[in-house]
Write a protein that holds these residues in place. Structure first.
Motif, PDB file in Angstrom:
ATOM      1  N   TYR A 148      12.255  -1.028  -6.367  1.00 11.93           N
ATOM      2  CA  TYR A 148      11.147  -0.244  -7.056  1.00 11.93           C
ATOM      3  C   TYR A 148      10.925  -0.496  -8.589  1.00 11.93           C
ATOM      4  O   TYR A 148      10.112  -0.861  -9.080  1.00 11.93           O
ATOM      5  N   ASP A 149      12.063  -1.203  -9.301  1.00  8.71           N
ATOM      6  CA  ASP A 149      11.763  -1.552 -10.537  1.00  8.71           C
ATOM      7  C   ASP A 149      11.183  -2.876 -10.591  1.00  8.71           C
ATOM      8  O   ASP A 149      10.423  -3.157 -11.685  1.00  8.71           O
ATOM      9  N   GLU A 150      11.455  -3.665  -9.593  1.00  6.57           N
ATOM     10  CA  GLU A 150      10.856  -5.078  -9.408  1.00  6.57           C
ATOM     11  C   GLU A 150       9.208  -4.858  -9.232  1.00  6.57           C
ATOM     12  O   GLU A 150       8.492  -5.652  -9.768  1.00  6.57           O
ATOM     13  N   MET A 151       8.972  -3.873  -8.357  1.00 11.77           N
ATOM     14  CA  MET A 151       7.460  -3.777  -8.036  1.00 11.77           C
ATOM     15  C   MET A 151       6.862  -3.013  -9.518  1.00 11.77           C
ATOM     16  O   MET A 151       5.689  -3.714  -9.602  1.00 11.77           O
ATOM     17  N   LEU A 152       7.463  -2.172  -9.886  1.00 16.18           N
ATOM     18  CA  LEU A 152       6.825  -1.453 -11.409  1.00 16.18           C
ATOM     19  C   LEU A 152       6.676  -2.732 -12.263  1.00 16.18           C
ATOM     20  O   LEU A 152       5.762  -2.577 -13.189  1.00 16.18           O
ATOM     21  N   GLY A 153       7.913  -3.592 -12.518  1.00 17.26           N
ATOM     22  CA  GLY A 153       7.753  -4.552 -13.377  1.00 17.26           C
ATOM     23  C   GLY A 153       6.713  -5.495 -13.541  1.00 17.26           C
ATOM     24  O   GLY A 153       6.511  -6.537 -14.217  1.00 17.26           O
ATOM     25  N   ARG A 154       5.873  -5.698 -12.258  1.00 23.08           N
ATOM     26  CA  ARG A 154       4.917  -6.657 -12.077  1.00 23.08           C
ATOM     27  C   ARG A 154       3.355  -6.063 -12.693  1.00 23.08           C
ATOM     28  O   ARG A 154       2.716  -6.859 -13.020  1.00 23.08           O
ATOM     29  N   ASP A 155       3.614  -4.816 -13.317  1.00 20.69           N
ATOM     30  CA  ASP A 155       2.388  -4.202 -13.989  1.00 20.69           C
ATOM     31  C   ASP A 155       2.678  -4.164 -15.188  1.00 20.69           C
ATOM     32  O   ASP A 155       3.961  -4.250 -15.868  1.00 20.69           O
ATOM     33  N   THR A 156       1.690  -4.380 -15.934  1.00 21.44           N
ATOM     34  CA  THR A 156       1.759  -4.154 -17.541  1.00 21.44           C
ATOM     35  C   THR A 156       0.705  -2.985 -17.876  1.00 21.44           C
ATOM     36  O   THR A 156      -0.570  -3.151 -17.728  1.00 21.44           O
ATOM     37  N   TYR A 166       0.550  -1.215  -0.042  1.00 23.70           N
ATOM     38  CA  TYR A 166       0.011  -0.017  -0.132  1.00 23.70           C
ATOM     39  C   TYR A 166       0.923   1.219   0.101  1.00 23.70           C
ATOM     40  O   TYR A 166       1.763   1.273   0.658  1.00 23.70           O
ATOM     41  N   ASN A 167       0.475   2.385  -0.646  1.00 21.83           N
ATOM     42  CA  ASN A 167       1.350   3.502  -0.996  1.00 21.83           C
ATOM     43  C   ASN A 167       2.456   3.204  -1.567  1.00 21.83           C
ATOM     44  O   ASN A 167       3.388   4.010  -1.617  1.00 21.83           O
ATOM     45  N   ALA A 168       2.382   2.309  -2.306  1.00 20.04           N
ATOM     46  CA  ALA A 168       3.642   1.722  -3.068  1.00 20.04           C
ATOM     47  C   ALA A 168       4.837   1.649  -2.490  1.00 20.04           C
ATOM     48  O   ALA A 168       5.927   2.010  -3.002  1.00 20.04           O
ATOM     49  N   ARG A 169       4.530   1.029  -1.134  1.00 19.69           N
ATOM     50  CA  ARG A 169       5.913   0.914  -0.281  1.00 19.69           C
ATOM     51  C   ARG A 169       6.366  -0.710  -0.611  1.00 19.69           C
ATOM     52  O   ARG A 169       5.673  -1.588  -0.407  1.00 19.69           O
TER      53      ARG A 169
END
Length: 421
Positions: free
Chosen positions: A408-416, A383-386
């Motif tokens: 953060y790259d791994e977090m962002l990489g899960r979205d398409t 939550y809150n991109a933490r």
């Protein structure tokens, strides 16, 4: 008892100084003690000594593979409530013959997966589940070992959100209907009736609710045997509470809990299964955080830290108390002042403690939440991109990261993002 003690004015996890871990992995992080996990598991072994038994750790309390392997290597079974938890237990090296599958909403896919992979028993919670399990098992040429979870309508005297044995709770089959459902189970081609299951809640601090529930299970077991069922196992669930404060008031010990089991069901000749989670893992873990700011509000002070409600949800969800201590031990007689300990998430509910007395702490100083080893990391979110916080396991003077903090790259990489955007 745990293995988080001050030595030379510095909080240690076993023989490792907490600041050493913080310097390596950053804050916030969870840290678990191998010695505490093992000690608490062995307390239950001692409590049930002389009775045939299996201690199944409740994976929902802490599902880290290293924690599960630590306990599995000691001989623990696992109590799981999802396909993911089943696969975690197997990945930690626990055989299917030591895994009990509980949960009120098992899907057909989960039932099939556990049957194919091997299972000790299913704790069945409804007639539709029972019939679906029989159909699936028969189609695979198997008979599924089951215990019916009965709801004894016993007040566990715990928080309403973690009480599971009252008639208004969603769990189990009303005990008054149990004999009829057992009769149906015995007639189904894909079912092997092996036992009775009961679980009345979590964080129980009195023994009387256990005594009431287990007494009802004993009475039901005798009636089922009279009906012709071979009841050879009793799954008595978990729920024994832990001390979340350092006060002198402590919940009952496993030895006392074991005595209740002996007095209520010990003469039935059944193998006993119990499903402790919190008692084994709770006091075996800390959440360690850093101070960001000390903020002066209108009539109150806020200690803002880098851990948040997404890292440790219990205070926000249940109003739960955790002792909060500085990692550097305050000098004797140092003045304390009250403050609200809060996180950075944009929710007023992101509050760990109100008007908590703590010594003065400045930016970058470390503090620790005690008793955070159960229902901590497993309930965390982004939550809150933490990013999820790392988990660390200590054994003696060694520590290892057992779940890394994602980048953060791994977090962002899960979205398409679809091509048409």
């Amino acid at each position: 008892m745990d293995h988080f003690l001050y030595r030379g004015g510095v909080l240690h996890a076993e023989d490792v100084p907490i600041p050493e871990i913080a310097a390596s992995v950053g804050t916030p992080f969870y840290v678990y003690s191998t010695a505490t996990l093992a000690r608490h598991y062995r307390l239950f072994q001692e409590a049930l000594a002389g009775l045939p038994h299996l201690i199944c750790f409740a994976v929902k309390a802490n599902g880290n593979l290293a924690v599960l392997k630590t306990l599995g290597d000691l001989g623990a079974g696992m109590d799981v409530v999802s396909a993911g938890e089943y696969l975690r237990a197997r990945a930690a090296g626990v055989p299917g013959s030591r895994i009990v599958f509980s949960g009120v909403g098992k899907t057909r896919g989960e039932l099939r997966l556990a049957l194919a992979g091997g299972i000790r028993q299913f704790n069945v919670e409804s007639e539709p589940e029972l019939r679906a399990l029989s159909e699936i098992a028969a189609s695979m040429g198997l008979r599924a070992p089951i215990a019916l979870r009965v709801n004894p309508d016993v007040d566990a005297k715990t928080h309403e959100k973690i009480a599971t044995g009252k008639s208004e709770n969603k769990f189990g089959i009303p005990i008054a209907r149990a004999r009829a459902v057992y009769a149906e189970a015995a007639a189904l081609p894909g079912i092997d009736v092996v036992g009775v299951d009961v679980h009345i809640g979590s964080q129980l601090t009195e023994l009387d609710p256990f005594r009431q529930a287990f007494g009802k299970v004993a009475e039901l077991t005798r009636a089922l045997r009279a009906d012709g069922h071979v009841i050879r196992r009793l799954d008595l669930g978990g729920g024994l509470g832990i001390p979340y404060t350092r006060s002198n008031e402590a919940p009952p010990l496993p030895l006392d809990y074991g005595q209740v089991i002996r007095e209520t069901v010990g003469a039935l000749g059944c193998e006993i299964e119990i499903e402790p989670g919190r008692f084994i893992a709770g006091n075996a873990g800390l959440l360690v955080a850093s101070v960001i700011w000390l903020k002066e509000g209108e009539g109150r002070r806020f200690l803002i830290i880098d851990a948040a409600m997404n890292d440790l949800a219990r205070p926000s969800m249940y109003g739960a108390h955790h002792d909060i201590v500085p990692v550097l031990e305050p000098a004797a007689g140092v003045e304390h002042a009250t403050c609200d300990v809060v996180g950075p998430v944009c929710e007023t509910g992101d509050t760990f403690a109100r008007a908590r007395a703590l010594p003065a702490m400045g930016e970058g100083e470390l503090l620790a939440f005690r008793s955070a080893g159960a229902y901590g990391a497993v309930m965390a979110s982004e939550y809150n991109a933490r990013p999820l916080v790392p988990e660390v396991l200590v054994r003696g003077d060694h520590f290892a990261v057992i779940r890394a903090r994602p980048s953060y790259d791994e977090m962002l990489g899960r979205d398409t993002i679809p091509a048409w955007l």
